[in-house]
Every structure is written in C-alpha cells, then in structure tokens.
Design a protein around this motif. Structure first.
Motif, PDB file in Angstrom:
ATOM      1  N   VAL A 139      18.420  39.694 -13.936  1.00  0.00           N
ATOM      2  CA  VAL A 139      19.242  38.764 -13.159  1.00  0.00           C
ATOM      3  C   VAL A 139      18.781  37.326 -13.366  1.00  0.00           C
ATOM      4  O   VAL A 139      19.583  36.421 -13.606  1.00  0.00           O
ATOM      5  CB  VAL A 139      19.201  39.130 -11.657  1.00  0.00           C
ATOM      6  N   THR A 183      23.414  39.937 -16.994  1.00  0.00           N
ATOM      7  CA  THR A 183      24.071  40.872 -16.076  1.00  0.00           C
ATOM      8  C   THR A 183      24.597  42.106 -16.799  1.00  0.00           C
ATOM      9  O   THR A 183      24.550  43.217 -16.268  1.00  0.00           O
ATOM     10  CB  THR A 183      25.221  40.157 -15.347  1.00  0.00           C
ATOM     11  N   LEU A 230      21.937  44.531 -17.198  1.00  0.00           N
ATOM     12  CA  LEU A 230      21.635  45.095 -15.887  1.00  0.00           C
ATOM     13  C   LEU A 230      22.584  46.247 -15.572  1.00  0.00           C
ATOM     14  O   LEU A 230      22.157  47.313 -15.105  1.00  0.00           O
ATOM     15  CB  LEU A 230      21.739  44.013 -14.819  1.00  0.00           C
ATOM     16  N   VAL A 231      23.864  46.063 -15.835  1.00  0.00           N
ATOM     17  CA  VAL A 231      24.853  47.102 -15.559  1.00  0.00           C
ATOM     18  C   VAL A 231      24.594  48.325 -16.429  1.00  0.00           C
ATOM     19  O   VAL A 231      24.689  49.472 -15.972  1.00  0.00           O
ATOM     20  CB  VAL A 231      26.281  46.560 -15.785  1.00  0.00           C
ATOM     21  N   VAL A 278      30.323  45.917 -12.475  1.00  0.00           N
ATOM     22  CA  VAL A 278      30.250  44.905 -11.423  1.00  0.00           C
ATOM     23  C   VAL A 278      31.644  44.290 -11.285  1.00  0.00           C
ATOM     24  O   VAL A 278      32.237  43.844 -12.273  1.00  0.00           O
ATOM     25  CB  VAL A 278      29.224  43.808 -11.770  1.00  0.00           C
ATOM     26  N   VAL A 286      28.677  44.196  -2.409  1.00  0.00           N
ATOM     27  CA  VAL A 286      27.519  43.315  -2.608  1.00  0.00           C
ATOM     28  C   VAL A 286      27.719  42.128  -1.675  1.00  0.00           C
ATOM     29  O   VAL A 286      28.617  41.312  -1.872  1.00  0.00           O
ATOM     30  CB  VAL A 286      27.418  42.842  -4.066  1.00  0.00           C
ATOM     31  N   LEU A 328      29.652  46.895  -6.631  1.00  0.00           N
ATOM     32  CA  LEU A 328      29.077  47.695  -7.701  1.00  0.00           C
ATOM     33  C   LEU A 328      29.796  49.039  -7.683  1.00  0.00           C
ATOM     34  O   LEU A 328      29.736  49.763  -6.686  1.00  0.00           O
ATOM     35  CB  LEU A 328      27.570  47.883  -7.501  1.00  0.00           C
ATOM     36  N   ALA A 343      19.680  47.753  -6.868  1.00  0.00           N
ATOM     37  CA  ALA A 343      20.656  47.105  -7.750  1.00  0.00           C
ATOM     38  C   ALA A 343      21.589  46.204  -6.961  1.00  0.00           C
ATOM     39  O   ALA A 343      21.898  45.075  -7.373  1.00  0.00           O
ATOM     40  CB  ALA A 343      21.458  48.164  -8.511  1.00  0.00           C
ATOM     41  N   ILE A 344      22.031  46.684  -5.805  1.00  0.00           N
ATOM     42  CA  ILE A 344      22.921  45.886  -4.960  1.00  0.00           C
ATOM     43  C   ILE A 344      22.200  44.630  -4.459  1.00  0.00           C
ATOM     44  O   ILE A 344      22.777  43.543  -4.395  1.00  0.00           O
ATOM     45  CB  ILE A 344      23.441  46.739  -3.789  1.00  0.00           C
ATOM     46  N   LEU A 375      21.952  42.172  -7.337  1.00  0.00           N
ATOM     47  CA  LEU A 375      23.278  41.650  -7.642  1.00  0.00           C
ATOM     48  C   LEU A 375      23.687  40.584  -6.628  1.00  0.00           C
ATOM     49  O   LEU A 375      24.382  39.623  -6.966  1.00  0.00           O
ATOM     50  CB  LEU A 375      24.310  42.780  -7.661  1.00  0.00           C
ATOM     51  N   ASP A 426      22.225  37.599  -7.919  1.00  0.00           N
ATOM     52  CA  ASP A 426      23.007  37.132  -9.068  1.00  0.00           C
ATOM     53  C   ASP A 426      24.257  36.388  -8.622  1.00  0.00           C
ATOM     54  O   ASP A 426      24.567  35.302  -9.130  1.00  0.00           O
ATOM     55  CB  ASP A 426      23.392  38.333  -9.940  1.00  0.00           C
ATOM     56  N   PHE A 427      24.964  36.960  -7.648  1.00  0.00           N
ATOM     57  CA  PHE A 427      26.164  36.294  -7.135  1.00  0.00           C
ATOM     58  C   PHE A 427      25.814  34.962  -6.473  1.00  0.00           C
ATOM     59  O   PHE A 427      26.554  33.984  -6.599  1.00  0.00           O
ATOM     60  CB  PHE A 427      26.896  37.200  -6.141  1.00  0.00           C
TER      61      PHE A 427
END
Length: 519
Positions: A151, A156, A159-160, A173, A198, A208, A228-229, A232, A235-236
């Motif tokens: 991240v 990303t 990551l996914v 995502v 998320v 997600l 992960a959430i 993320l 990230d957002f």
C-alpha cells in the motif's frame, strides 16, 4: 504441527487422550478448538463461546441427564466444538436424546477415562491452543507487513493478487460506486460471493470483493481478510488525500490562469500537463451562473452546497477536457477542444448544462443555469481574453437575450462595442428620439410597442414570425407598427431607419449594464 488447525481430531490423537472414545457426533471431528472450559454447575447459557471444548464429570447433571441434550442445543447455537465427559464418574449412561443431538449437530461427544486428570487435560489443550494462536499471529503479522508495504509503495494491484492467493479465490477492489479498480486476472466483474466494505470513519470508501465465502473454520483467512480491509482503508485515505491536494493545485492554477497573471506559455502548458489538464488545439472559457428562483445564486450561504456539487460534476474523475473553479459566484470552466466551430462550442455547453442540472438532492428544484461562451484561443496565455468574453456574453445576454440560457460572445459583439461607447452624444440622441417616446407610450397606455419593435428588427421584418413570437394576431402586429411609425415619425420600411432603430434599441437594452463588473 503448529501450522495445522487444532481440531477435535488432533486433540484425540494426542498421547494424553489415547484412551478417549468418541460415542457420537463423529462428523464434527474437523471442528477447530479455540477455547477450553469445565462445566460442573447446572448453568447452560451465558458462558459458552464459539469453537469451545467443554469438559465435565457430569456431576451437575447426574440427577437430570436430559440437561446434556440442552447443553448440546446451546453449543449448537453458539458454534461450540465438542463435549468431553467422564461418563463412569457420575452419569454412567449417556441419554439417547443427547447421542442423537450430537450426531445431528455434528458436535463430537467423547468419553474420557477416569484416570486422565483435569490438570493434565488443561495443560495439554491450552498448550496446543496457544501454540496454534502464536503461529497464526506470526503469520498474520508477516502478511500484514506485506500488505502495508504494498500500500505504501502504491502497488494496489499486487496487493489484490496477494489477497486472492492467500484466500484461494479471485478478488477485487471496488470504488464506492461498485466499479472495479483492480482485480485478479480471472475476476469476473460482478461474479463475487462476498463484498466487505472498506470504511474510513463512518464513510464507506470502497469494497473488497471475493469470489467465495469463507468457512467458519478458516480463521487465518478471516484474519488476513480483516487486515486487508484495514490496509485498503489506508490506501483509500492516501488516494483521497492526494486527490484533494491535486484539486487544490488545479484550483490555484485555474485562478492564476483566468486572472492573466502568468503569460509564459511554455510554463502554463507544463503545469497543465502535470495537473492532468488536457491540451487540445484550441481553448475557450465558459462562465456559468446558477439562478435560484429566477435570481442570480450568489452571496447566500445555502448556495455553498450547490456550488460544491456543480464543481464536482464539472471536475468529475476521468474528464480531462474541462476543469472548473468558482470565482466570485461564477463557475468558470476551461475547455480544451480540437474543434474550431461555434456550433460545437454551443453543443458542448448544452450537454454540460444537462449534466450539471441532472436531478440531485443538493440541487433546488427551481434552480437553472445560464452560460456565457468566450471565443476560441490557440494559446493558454490568451485564455483570460476568452474568459472576459464569456463574462460579457453572460452579462449582456441577461439583458438582450433573456430567454436564452446559453449566449456566445459572437452574439453580443455589437452590444460590447456600444458599451465601450456608452454615453456618446450620438447614441444618447438616437435613444432619445427613437426609443424613449415608445417607452413613455407603453408606460402610459400599457402597450408593448417596444417589444414589438425589438422582435420586428430581430426577425428581419417578418411580421408573421413576430406575431407567433408575441402570441398575437398578425393584424395586431401591423397595427402596432403603424403606431410606432406615427410616434417616432419614421418609416420602418426604410433600411437606414431600421439600422438606426436597431442600434438605438441595443443601446437601450444595455443601458443598465455595469461594464466594470465584466472585467
């Protein structure tokens, strides 16, 4: 063995439990054990937990063996793991109902030999549980570190892919609108089984999505999904912060561009490219002003939400050919285009107005939008001239073309020229001789001679079209024209007279315009 789930099956394979016999519920031997507890009181509710192993001598149910069935009911409700009971101590015989429920619920019921002590069982089971939990925590910590690194390095997509690998499924995502932003190679669009939100605070930033539902025993996978959430959400948040910073830079650039404070073409183009603003062959400016209930929507606090909505719609993600900013209650838009026709400019403005005025909660039902369009320019450094023309088109059009929502500067060129000559004796004389008598007559008798004359001149003397526009009979138009001839004592069929009348009426319509307000 710590990397394997600590199930009822593994429990029974431990040396201490060698003499244990499963008497019912063997279909649930794969259930994982997270907790262990002893029950020597008749209380059956309030203390049981999911994936819990219950050990008992049967003392609390020795007088009422049916309570074992009720214990299994409660364990089934909360998702318990298994029940171990020393049947030879107090119970001697397990009720048939309990055996049936054990098989029905898949909750193993096993008989513990008398010689196995509680202390030994406690030590052995807790040691296995802690060993398994320690392993999971190490693994999850390592996974979380990988997630965080991806991240922070803006990877990303990787990551996914990692999420999909860990969960053994396809993953994606989604943004807050449910649109796929990044996904594993075989993710099938909307073909997902589960979608986890998320959130940042109370706001859902995205989702997600995964292509399978995790089982109750997939603890490690569930922990990975939770982490992960969490990353993320980071990230957002980073992306939102970057977007806000970019929007502020775009706003500053546009304010500077429209003000004309920078004239270095190469620098303007470089900054525009860095900010994601498209560089077409031509540039022009549109100036829009919202009208609330027929009035200009400026200066009032309730209109702030409307302005924000309009700016968001103009600057929506993915649109690089136009960028807008609110300055002094006007939405000023820079448009980049490859076309050089006025018709194309007008068509684009009509499309934009439809998009901006699409129904929304923030948009008052009585709101409307008026737009002025400036001329085309080939240089960004000349955009301030187009902005000035757009302002003039909007301001002049309000008085001279009040029924038009969109006015191009080329439609008001004459009026702009006359404004520069405002106060000239010749113009004053024309309005005094040709217009003011008609205005006075209309005020005294409640007629519409000036409006009829304006339509007559604008429509090239076509009396049929004048009648249609004013919703009156053609004979009424002819009568009014005769009255106009009598009042101003001029012949309307004379081209020279029509020219003077056209100039005079344009001057009259623009007499209340403050030319300084358009600078």
């Amino acid at each position: 063995m710590e990397n394997q789930p600590f199930t009822v099956q593994r429990l029974l394979q431990l040396p201490l439990f060698k003499g244990v016999k499963v008497i019912a519920g063997s279909s649930g031997l794969s259930k994982e054990i997270f907790y262990v507890d002893f029950m020597e009181t008749p209380t059956l509710t309030g203390f049981l937990r999911p994936n819990e192993l219950i050990l008992t001598t049967g003392y609390s149910i020795r007088h009422e063996p049916a309570m074992l069935g009720r214990l299994l009911d409660e364990m089934h409700r909360v998702g318990g793991a298994a029940v171990g009971i020393k049947t030879k101590r107090f119970l001697h015989e397990v009720p048939q109902e309990a055996l049936q429920k054990s098989d029905l619920y898949g909750i193993p019921l096993f008989d513990i030999p008398l010689e196995i002590t509680y202390v030994d069982m406690t030590h052995t089971v807790i040691d296995q549980i802690l060993s398994r939990q320690a392993y999971l925590l190490r693994e999850v910590r390592e996974v979380n570190q990988q997630f965080t690194n991806l991240v922070l390095n803006r990877r990303t997509t990787e990551l996914v892919v990692l999420i999909g690998h860990l969960l053994g499924c396809e993953a994606a995502v989604l943004n807050e609108h449910g649109e796929v932003e990044s996904c594993t190679s075989r993710f099938g669009g909307t073909a997902f089984v589960e979608k986890r939100p998320v959130q940042v605070g109370s706001k859902v930033m995205g989702y997600l999505a995964i292509s399978r539902k995790l089982g109750d025993q997939e603890t490690f996978e569930e922990m990975c999904l939770d982490h992960a959430i969490t990353v993320l959400a980071i990230d957002f948040t980073i992306r939102q912060s970057q977007q806000l910073h970019r929007e502020r830079e775009q706003e500053s650039f546009l304010v500077e561009l429209f003000s004309g404070s920078s004239h270095q073409e190469d620098l303007l183009r470089y900054r525009a490219q860095q900010l994601g603003i498209s560089l077409g062959r031509y540039f022009y400016t549109m100036v829009l002003q919202p009208r609330i209930g027929g009035e200009q929507g400026g200066g009032e606090q309730p209109h702030a939400r409307l302005y924000n909505l309009l700016v968001q719609r103009v600057n929506k993600p993915g649109n690089h050919t136009r960028k807008g900013v609110f300055i002094n209650d006007s939405l000023i838009i820079l448009v980049s285009t490859a076309h050089d026709s006025e018709e194309k400019q007008r068509a684009d403005a009509e499309q934009l107005l439809r998009e901006l005025m699409a129904p929304a909660e923030e948009l008052p039902p009585q709101a409307r939008m008026c737009a002025g369009i400036g001329g085309l320019r080939e240089k960004l450094s000349d955009v301030p001239d187009s902005r000035l023309e757009a302002h003039k088109a909007l301001s002049i059009g309000t008085y001279t073309l009040p029924k038009q929502e969109i006015v191009h500067f080329h439609e008001v060129l004459v009026e702009d020229l006359l404004l520069d000559a405002a106060g000239h004796p010749v113009l004053n004389a024309l309005t005094s001789m040709l217009i003011e008598p008609l205005v006075a007559y209309d005020l005294e008798y409640g007629t519409e001679l000036l409006a009829t004359l304006s339509a007559f001149l604008r429509l090239g003397g076509n009396t049929k079209r004048v009648a249609e526009e004013l919703f009156i009979h053609r004979n009424s138009v002819l009568y009014r024209l005769e009255r106009i001839n009598e009042i101003i004592q001029n012949d309307l069929t004379d081209p020279e007279v029509r020219f003077r009348l056209d100039v005079a009426i344009r001057v009259w319509k623009t007499k209340d315009i403050d030319s300084k307000s358009m600078r």
